[in-house]
Write a protein that holds these residues in place. Structure first.
Motif, PDB file in Angstrom:
ATOM      1  N   SER A 171       0.734   3.860  -3.121  1.00  0.00           N
ATOM      2  CA  SER A 171       0.354   5.245  -2.836  1.00  0.00           C
ATOM      3  C   SER A 171       1.440   6.210  -3.290  1.00  0.00           C
ATOM      4  O   SER A 171       1.145   7.273  -3.862  1.00  0.00           O
ATOM      5  CB  SER A 171       0.084   5.416  -1.335  1.00  0.00           C
ATOM      6  OG  SER A 171      -0.981   4.594  -0.916  1.00  0.00           O
ATOM      7  N   LEU A 172       2.699   5.854  -3.048  1.00  0.00           N
ATOM      8  CA  LEU A 172       3.802   6.710  -3.498  1.00  0.00           C
ATOM      9  C   LEU A 172       3.833   6.825  -5.015  1.00  0.00           C
ATOM     10  O   LEU A 172       4.061   7.911  -5.563  1.00  0.00           O
ATOM     11  CB  LEU A 172       5.132   6.154  -2.987  1.00  0.00           C
ATOM     12  CG  LEU A 172       5.416   6.339  -1.497  1.00  0.00           C
ATOM     13  CD1 LEU A 172       6.713   5.630  -1.104  1.00  0.00           C
ATOM     14  CD2 LEU A 172       5.496   7.822  -1.138  1.00  0.00           C
ATOM     15  N   VAL A 173       3.588   5.710  -5.701  1.00  0.00           N
ATOM     16  CA  VAL A 173       3.549   5.733  -7.171  1.00  0.00           C
ATOM     17  C   VAL A 173       2.437   6.653  -7.655  1.00  0.00           C
ATOM     18  O   VAL A 173       2.624   7.438  -8.607  1.00  0.00           O
ATOM     19  CB  VAL A 173       3.366   4.307  -7.729  1.00  0.00           C
ATOM     20  CG1 VAL A 173       3.052   4.345  -9.222  1.00  0.00           C
ATOM     21  CG2 VAL A 173       4.613   3.476  -7.479  1.00  0.00           C
ATOM     22  N   GLN A 174       1.274   6.580  -7.016  1.00  0.00           N
ATOM     23  CA  GLN A 174       0.164   7.448  -7.411  1.00  0.00           C
ATOM     24  C   GLN A 174       0.507   8.912  -7.206  1.00  0.00           C
ATOM     25  O   GLN A 174       0.180   9.767  -8.044  1.00  0.00           O
ATOM     26  CB  GLN A 174      -1.088   7.065  -6.627  1.00  0.00           C
ATOM     27  CG  GLN A 174      -1.683   5.729  -7.035  1.00  0.00           C
ATOM     28  CD  GLN A 174      -2.843   5.317  -6.155  1.00  0.00           C
ATOM     29  OE1 GLN A 174      -2.856   5.575  -4.951  1.00  0.00           O
ATOM     30  NE2 GLN A 174      -3.829   4.670  -6.734  1.00  0.00           N
ATOM     31  N   PHE A 175       1.164   9.241  -6.096  1.00  0.00           N
ATOM     32  CA  PHE A 175       1.587  10.618  -5.846  1.00  0.00           C
ATOM     33  C   PHE A 175       2.599  11.076  -6.899  1.00  0.00           C
ATOM     34  O   PHE A 175       2.521  12.199  -7.407  1.00  0.00           O
ATOM     35  CB  PHE A 175       2.201  10.744  -4.450  1.00  0.00           C
ATOM     36  CG  PHE A 175       1.210  11.030  -3.373  1.00  0.00           C
ATOM     37  CD1 PHE A 175       0.560  12.248  -3.321  1.00  0.00           C
ATOM     38  CD2 PHE A 175       0.930  10.087  -2.402  1.00  0.00           C
ATOM     39  CE1 PHE A 175      -0.362  12.525  -2.324  1.00  0.00           C
ATOM     40  CE2 PHE A 175       0.014  10.343  -1.403  1.00  0.00           C
ATOM     41  CZ  PHE A 175      -0.639  11.569  -1.353  1.00  0.00           C
ATOM     42  N   ILE A 176       3.564  10.210  -7.219  1.00  0.00           N
ATOM     43  CA  ILE A 176       4.599  10.572  -8.197  1.00  0.00           C
ATOM     44  C   ILE A 176       3.992  10.782  -9.578  1.00  0.00           C
ATOM     45  O   ILE A 176       4.325  11.745 -10.278  1.00  0.00           O
ATOM     46  CB  ILE A 176       5.687   9.477  -8.243  1.00  0.00           C
ATOM     47  CG1 ILE A 176       6.471   9.452  -6.923  1.00  0.00           C
ATOM     48  CG2 ILE A 176       6.638   9.708  -9.412  1.00  0.00           C
ATOM     49  CD1 ILE A 176       7.409   8.278  -6.785  1.00  0.00           C
ATOM     50  N   LEU A 182       0.830  -1.208   0.000  1.00  0.00           N
ATOM     51  CA  LEU A 182       0.000   0.000   0.000  1.00  0.00           C
ATOM     52  C   LEU A 182       0.863   1.256   0.000  1.00  0.00           C
ATOM     53  O   LEU A 182       0.530   2.244  -0.664  1.00  0.00           O
ATOM     54  CB  LEU A 182      -0.934   0.000   1.212  1.00  0.00           C
ATOM     55  CG  LEU A 182      -2.144  -0.921   1.121  1.00  0.00           C
ATOM     56  CD1 LEU A 182      -2.896  -0.962   2.448  1.00  0.00           C
ATOM     57  CD2 LEU A 182      -3.087  -0.460   0.013  1.00  0.00           C
ATOM     58  N   THR A 183       1.967   1.227   0.727  1.00  0.00           N
ATOM     59  CA  THR A 183       2.877   2.383   0.747  1.00  0.00           C
ATOM     60  C   THR A 183       3.474   2.629  -0.631  1.00  0.00           C
ATOM     61  O   THR A 183       3.507   3.770  -1.121  1.00  0.00           O
ATOM     62  CB  THR A 183       3.996   2.156   1.772  1.00  0.00           C
ATOM     63  OG1 THR A 183       3.424   1.932   3.067  1.00  0.00           O
ATOM     64  CG2 THR A 183       4.913   3.362   1.828  1.00  0.00           C
ATOM     65  N   ILE A 184       3.934   1.560  -1.280  1.00  0.00           N
ATOM     66  CA  ILE A 184       4.536   1.689  -2.612  1.00  0.00           C
ATOM     67  C   ILE A 184       3.511   2.191  -3.622  1.00  0.00           C
ATOM     68  O   ILE A 184       3.784   3.115  -4.407  1.00  0.00           O
ATOM     69  CB  ILE A 184       5.125   0.337  -3.059  1.00  0.00           C
ATOM     70  CG1 ILE A 184       6.318  -0.043  -2.180  1.00  0.00           C
ATOM     71  CG2 ILE A 184       5.559   0.398  -4.532  1.00  0.00           C
ATOM     72  CD1 ILE A 184       6.859  -1.427  -2.443  1.00  0.00           C
TER      73      ILE A 184
END
Length: 303
Positions: free
Chosen positions: A288-293, A284-286
């Motif tokens: 979410s970070l991809v979505q932000f990037i 989930l962390t990965i």
């Protein structure tokens, strides 16, 4: 910097922090309950989960440290990989269908041509407040192979929940049906905050409906769509009720969250269940970070 200077610097920072807290005592007191609840119900359980994932523990007695054995077990656990694949299917199909329907329905509810908006808004939101278990039982009856309404309408005898080829379809439909109303209301709140002046100016410039939607509506609600995307991702990876109430043959419908629950509370393998929880946190962390990037990159490209 000498040791004395380093020590004095820390004392100065500490004194400054204490003065700041005293100065803004009232605001800090207002947000204190959140941090207490976060510490007790989020941070401490998360740290405990990471520790238990490195142990062999049945819920009673002292945990036995086994290192990375639980994670090695996942690599050869076919049920884990099947549950992971099922969750990915639920996540991707749910994300696409729910966001698409939420934008479509919210746009219709925001249309000036629609009469009786209060009624349609209420009717749209009703599925979200229905009990998940009750709706799951209703869907099980609807998709029953012998007497289900769906098969009666189609005029075919399809084994929806008895075949691995079809078993995920009722689960996905239930997920979409229950979650779309909530995200529709969120998207609708964003649409209501778009100034009509933008659309009037676009009309004067000769823009059609499609161009207004692509160049005005979507960019204006992009932050809301990012919020919906991340929230939906978390919800889909924690999916439990729907596949639990609508089980397919074997583990064909089992989600990763459900498999974690069964490993912990059916088999009482708390260490392995905690390891699955750690994998969920990392994934989930990965994601979410991809979505932000991706969102940040898209914004920079537009600007």
């Amino acid at each position: 910097m000498t040791a004395d200077g380093y020590f004095c610097c820390h004392i100065f920072i500490g004194e400054k922090m204490i003065k700041t807290i005293k100065k803004y005592k009232a605001p800090y007191l207002f947000i204190l309950p959140f941090f207490i609840l976060f510490l007790v119900f989020q941070l401490i359980p998360t740290v405990w989960t990471f520790y238990i994932s490195l142990t062999k523990w049945r819920g009673i007695g002292a945990p036995e440290f086994v290192g990375l054995d639980n994670f090695r077990k996942m690599l050869i656990d076919g049920m884990f990989w099947e549950a992971l694949w099922n969750t990915v299917v639920y996540w991707l199909t749910g994300l696409v269908l729910i966001l698409f329907l939420a934008i479509l329905i919210a746009s219709l509810l925001n249309s000036q041509l629609l009469k009786g908006k209060a009624f349609f808004k209420t009717a749209t939101f009703l599925p979200n407040i229905c009990a998940a278990v009750a709706m799951g039982l209703i869907f099980r009856m609807l998709f029953d192979e012998n007497v289900g309404l769906v098969n009666e309408v189609l005029g075919k005898k399809i084994p929806w929940l008895a075949s691995t080829a079809y078993s995920k379809i009722p689960v996905i439909l239930l997920i979409v049906w229950r979650n779309t109303p909530w995200y529709t209301m969120i998207v609708l709140s964003g649409l209501l905050n778009i100034s009509p002046d933008y659309y009037e100016a676009a009309t004067v410039d000769g823009a059609n409906t499609y161009q207004k939607f692509v160049y005005i509506t979507l960019p204006s609600i992009s932050n809301i769509l990012l919020f919906c995307s991340i929230t939906l991702t978390v919800d889909m990876w924690k999916i439990f009720n729907e596949p639990y109430i609508l089980p397919g043959p074997g583990t064909s419908n089992t989600s990763l969250f459900q498999y974690m629950y069964e490993s912990g509370f059916n088999v009482f393998n708390m260490g392995y269940a905690s390891a699955i929880g750690v994998i969920l946190i990392v994934l989930l962390t990965i994601i979410s970070l991809v979505q932000f990037i991706v969102r940040k990159g898209g914004r920079e490209t537009v600007s």
